[in-house]
Write a protein that holds these residues in place. Structure first.
Motif, PDB file in Angstrom:
ATOM      1  N   UNK A 454      -3.019   1.591 -16.077  1.00 43.84           N
ATOM      2  CA  UNK A 454      -2.568   2.219 -14.837  1.00 43.84           C
ATOM      3  C   UNK A 454      -3.752   2.467 -13.907  1.00 43.84           C
ATOM      4  N   UNK A 455      -3.802   1.765 -12.819  1.00 45.60           N
ATOM      5  CA  UNK A 455      -4.862   2.027 -11.827  1.00 45.60           C
ATOM      6  C   UNK A 455      -4.619   3.368 -11.135  1.00 45.60           C
ATOM      7  N   UNK A 469      -4.691 -13.116 -19.776  1.00 44.57           N
ATOM      8  CA  UNK A 469      -3.657 -13.043 -18.762  1.00 44.57           C
ATOM      9  C   UNK A 469      -3.096 -11.637 -18.604  1.00 44.57           C
ATOM     10  N   UNK A 470      -2.687 -11.311 -17.392  1.00 45.91           N
ATOM     11  CA  UNK A 470      -2.111 -10.000 -17.115  1.00 45.91           C
ATOM     12  C   UNK A 470      -0.999 -10.141 -16.081  1.00 45.91           C
ATOM     13  N   UNK A 471      -0.181  -9.104 -15.984  1.00 47.68           N
ATOM     14  CA  UNK A 471       0.959  -9.114 -15.056  1.00 47.68           C
ATOM     15  C   UNK A 471       1.024  -7.777 -14.331  1.00 47.68           C
ATOM     16  N   UNK A 472       1.221  -7.835 -13.018  1.00 49.66           N
ATOM     17  CA  UNK A 472       1.392  -6.616 -12.234  1.00 49.66           C
ATOM     18  C   UNK A 472       2.860  -6.196 -12.323  1.00 49.66           C
ATOM     19  N   UNK A 473       3.108  -5.093 -13.007  1.00 53.55           N
ATOM     20  CA  UNK A 473       4.471  -4.588 -13.161  1.00 53.55           C
ATOM     21  C   UNK A 473       4.917  -3.883 -11.889  1.00 53.55           C
ATOM     22  N   UNK A 474       4.085  -2.996 -11.386  1.00 54.66           N
ATOM     23  CA  UNK A 474       4.309  -2.325 -10.111  1.00 54.66           C
ATOM     24  C   UNK A 474       2.948  -1.871  -9.586  1.00 54.66           C
ATOM     25  N   UNK A 475       2.932  -1.103  -8.515  1.00 58.12           N
ATOM     26  CA  UNK A 475       1.681  -0.740  -7.870  1.00 58.12           C
ATOM     27  C   UNK A 475       0.774   0.110  -8.755  1.00 58.12           C
ATOM     28  N   UNK A 477       0.974  -0.062 -12.339  1.00 55.07           N
ATOM     29  CA  UNK A 477       1.066  -0.512 -13.729  1.00 55.07           C
ATOM     30  C   UNK A 477       0.729  -1.990 -13.835  1.00 55.07           C
ATOM     31  N   UNK A 478      -0.123  -2.315 -14.779  1.00 55.50           N
ATOM     32  CA  UNK A 478      -0.374  -3.712 -15.130  1.00 55.50           C
ATOM     33  C   UNK A 478      -0.164  -3.871 -16.635  1.00 55.50           C
ATOM     34  N   UNK A 479       0.192  -5.101 -17.048  1.00 62.52           N
ATOM     35  CA  UNK A 479       0.555  -5.341 -18.441  1.00 62.52           C
ATOM     36  C   UNK A 479      -0.223  -6.524 -18.989  1.00 62.52           C
ATOM     37  N   UNK A 480      -0.754  -6.360 -20.215  1.00 59.41           N
ATOM     38  CA  UNK A 480      -1.440  -7.418 -20.937  1.00 59.41           C
ATOM     39  C   UNK A 480      -0.674  -7.689 -22.226  1.00 59.41           C
ATOM     40  N   UNK A 493     -10.937  -7.123 -21.919  1.00 56.63           N
ATOM     41  CA  UNK A 493     -11.901  -6.559 -20.972  1.00 56.63           C
ATOM     42  C   UNK A 493     -11.475  -6.948 -19.561  1.00 56.63           C
ATOM     43  N   UNK A 494     -11.435  -5.966 -18.687  1.00 55.85           N
ATOM     44  CA  UNK A 494     -11.100  -6.283 -17.293  1.00 55.85           C
ATOM     45  C   UNK A 494     -11.874  -5.369 -16.355  1.00 55.85           C
ATOM     46  N   UNK A 495     -12.107  -5.881 -15.142  1.00 53.24           N
ATOM     47  CA  UNK A 495     -12.808  -5.124 -14.103  1.00 53.24           C
ATOM     48  C   UNK A 495     -11.851  -4.931 -12.937  1.00 53.24           C
ATOM     49  N   UNK A 496     -11.785  -3.693 -12.456  1.00 49.24           N
ATOM     50  CA  UNK A 496     -10.887  -3.359 -11.343  1.00 49.24           C
ATOM     51  C   UNK A 496     -11.735  -2.810 -10.183  1.00 49.24           C
ATOM     52  N   UNK A 497     -11.347  -3.175  -8.969  1.00 47.91           N
ATOM     53  CA  UNK A 497     -12.057  -2.695  -7.767  1.00 47.91           C
ATOM     54  C   UNK A 497     -11.084  -1.861  -6.929  1.00 47.91           C
ATOM     55  N   UNK A 498     -11.496  -0.632  -6.597  1.00 48.14           N
ATOM     56  CA  UNK A 498     -10.754   0.242  -5.728  1.00 48.14           C
ATOM     57  C   UNK A 498     -11.419   0.265  -4.354  1.00 48.14           C
ATOM     58  N   UNK A 499     -10.608   0.331  -3.300  1.00 50.81           N
ATOM     59  CA  UNK A 499     -11.173   0.421  -1.955  1.00 50.81           C
ATOM     60  C   UNK A 499     -10.302   1.342  -1.117  1.00 50.81           C
ATOM     61  N   UNK A 500     -10.947   2.137  -0.217  1.00 47.24           N
ATOM     62  CA  UNK A 500     -10.227   2.996   0.697  1.00 47.24           C
ATOM     63  C   UNK A 500     -11.049   3.268   1.952  1.00 47.24           C
TER      64      UNK A 500
END
Length: 500
Positions: A454-455, A469-475, A477-480, A493-500
């Motif tokens: 969950x981001x 591989x991964x899937x975006x369930x909703x804004x 939630x992501x699923x592996x 292992x995954x890297x996520x980038x947040x921006x605002x």
């Protein structure tokens, strides 16, 4: 002589008027219900419709409606004459619930003379003394017709005050105003004398129903049998004999009131023929209506179960889910004060949840809208004995929708989640973090685990690197999906980038 005759005529007229008035005011009791229809809602109340007979005189009548629920909402009452709807009208209504019990009976004798029967040890005979009752030993609560023990009885006997006087208290008679069961008393205006068949409807509380489901999972965890039971609970203070029964499922808007009664529940159940459906399901506004195809008795202070639905060999699926973020962080979703904190979301849990899902459709042997309720799941062990393996609650579930039950946590599958890196790209605007998730399968067979992430830090994000591989369930939630062999460990292992 003329004056005397006039006086006699006046006296005779007054006597006649008084006799007529007394006759008019003498209450007429309605019959016991000749027909009862119950519509019970899963919100702790019911609509009760009764047909009763009554003989009315022309003009004003005092009518008693006996044996009604103690939890009636008097403002909800509707009355009509089925014989002549325009002839009869209720002008006044009194709800009488001053029931006979020790506290109310003694309250009526406060300040009055009572009798105590005592025993003389020397003569071995009983004798009586009289005295004035000063205190009953009971104190009224703020709840109607409810009392609690407030001390000891006090009486004045032979000019002296006795606290908790000895002897057996004897009262001369039942005081006026006390009744054996709650009743309504109406002042009715009537233009057609004679027999009237009437309909009385009202809402009463402490009548409710709920749904309980029993599921039996097969040895392969791919099929299940499901039985749904309606549980009726009647604490209204009145029994309903040979009643038609309908149940309404749905989320009705109800103006809540303080509950006035708290009664003990006794339990009973009835054996049922599972071969034939007992309820017919229809629509009612935006709710579901379930009608029992036969009539039934609903006793007071009783819990009764009736089978609602059943299905055999329903296709099912066991699902393992690892949702690793610690529960303490979930409340901070999109909270700006934490979005730049590097420690956000470092804590995790190791538990992998186990779910069983099935579809509520005709192809699965169901297809009936399922009211909300608790589902208890069983499975046979190696000896063929049923064992309880978990339970969950479902909400109102329409047909053709999936039912997903959380039964507990897997014993032989373990997860871990750690934050490997947190980096500021543009201070106050762009941040990156890396997570490492490990799933270990200690089962004797291969399995699949759905890993959910969950981001939570912010709603503008991108997965810029992932080693699977991964899937975006909703804004949020992501699923592996992760497939593991026996005794295998896999790392995500995954890297996520947040921006605002």
């Amino acid at each position: 002589m003329t004056n005397r005759n006039g006086f006699l005529r006046l006296l005779f007229s007054l006597v006649c008027v008084c006799m007529a008035f007394a006759q008019e005011e003498k209450p007429v009791s309605m019959s016991e219900p000749t027909s009862i229809e119950l519509t019970i809602y899963n919100s702790n109340f019911a609509l009760i419709r009764e047909e009763r007979n009554v003989i009315l005189n022309k003009g004003l009548n005092s009518v008693v409606v006996p044996h009604i629920p103690a939890t009636i909402d008097g403002a909800s009452l509707h009355f009509s004459s089925l014989t002549d709807a325009t002839a009869v009208r209720v002008l006044e209504q009194n709800f009488q619930y001053d029931l006979v019990n020790q506290a109310t009976l003694l309250e009526k004798y406060l300040g009055k003379e009572v009798e105590f029967i005592r025993f003389d040890e020397l003569t071995k005979k009983e004798y009586s003394v009289r005295g004035k009752l000063l205190s009953t030993g009971w104190a009224p609560q703020n709840i109607s017709n409810q009392f609690y023990s407030g001390g000891q009885m006090i009486a004045e006997i032979n000019g002296k005050i006795e606290i908790n006087p000895s002897g057996r208290l004897v009262l001369p008679s039942l005081p006026e105003g006390l009744i054996l069961s709650p009743q309504l008393e109406w002042l009715v205006s009537n233009t057609k004398s004679g027999d009237h068949k009437t309909e009385v409807s009202y809402i009463a509380e402490q009548l409710t129903w709920s749904c309980d489901y029993i599921a039996l999972l097969d040895a392969t965890d791919t099929k299940l049998d499901l039985t749904g039971w309606v549980t009726l609970t009647n604490n209204s203070g009145t029994a309903f004999k040979n009643a038609g029964l309908k149940l309404v499922a749905g989320d009705l808007n109800i103006v809540k009131k303080e509950e006035r009664y708290d009664k003990m529940i006794s339990y009973s159940a009835i054996a049922l023929d599972a071969a034939k459906p007992q309820f017919q399901q229809k629509e009612l506004f935006e709710y579901k209506l379930y009608s029992l195809t036969r009539r039934t008795d609903v006793a007071n202070n009783e819990t009764k179960q009736i089978e609602l639905t059943s299905g055999k060999n329903i296709s099912a699926k066991k699902i393992f889910v690892y949702d690793g973020i610690g529960n303490e962080w979930r409340q901070w979703f999109n909270n700006y004060s934490y979005r730049e904190q590097s420690s956000f979301g470092q804590q995790s849990n190791a538990k992998v949840g186990v779910f069983v899902s099935f579809k509520n459709d005709e192809g699965s042997g169901l297809g009936l809208p399922l009211p909300k309720g608790r589902v208890r799941v069983y499975k046979r062990d190696d000896d063929g004995k049923e064992q309880f393996i978990g339970e969950d609650e479902i909400d109102h579930t329409p047909k053709d929708e999936e039912v997903k039950l959380y039964l507990g946590n897997a014993f032989d599958i373990v997860g871990s989640r750690v934050q490997k890196d947190f980096k500021t790209v543009v201070s106050g605007h762009v941040y990156e973090e890396t997570f490492e998730i490990k799933i270990r399968n200690h089962k004797k067979e291969a399995t699949e685990v759905l890993v959910y992430e969950h981001p939570w830090r912010w709603d503008q994000w991108d997965i810029i690197k992932a080693d699977c591989g991964w899937e975006k369930v909703d804004q949020s939630t992501i699923k592996f999906p992760v497939k593991l062999k026996k005794d295998e460990e896999k790392v995500i292992t995954y890297m996520i980038r947040y921006s605002w």
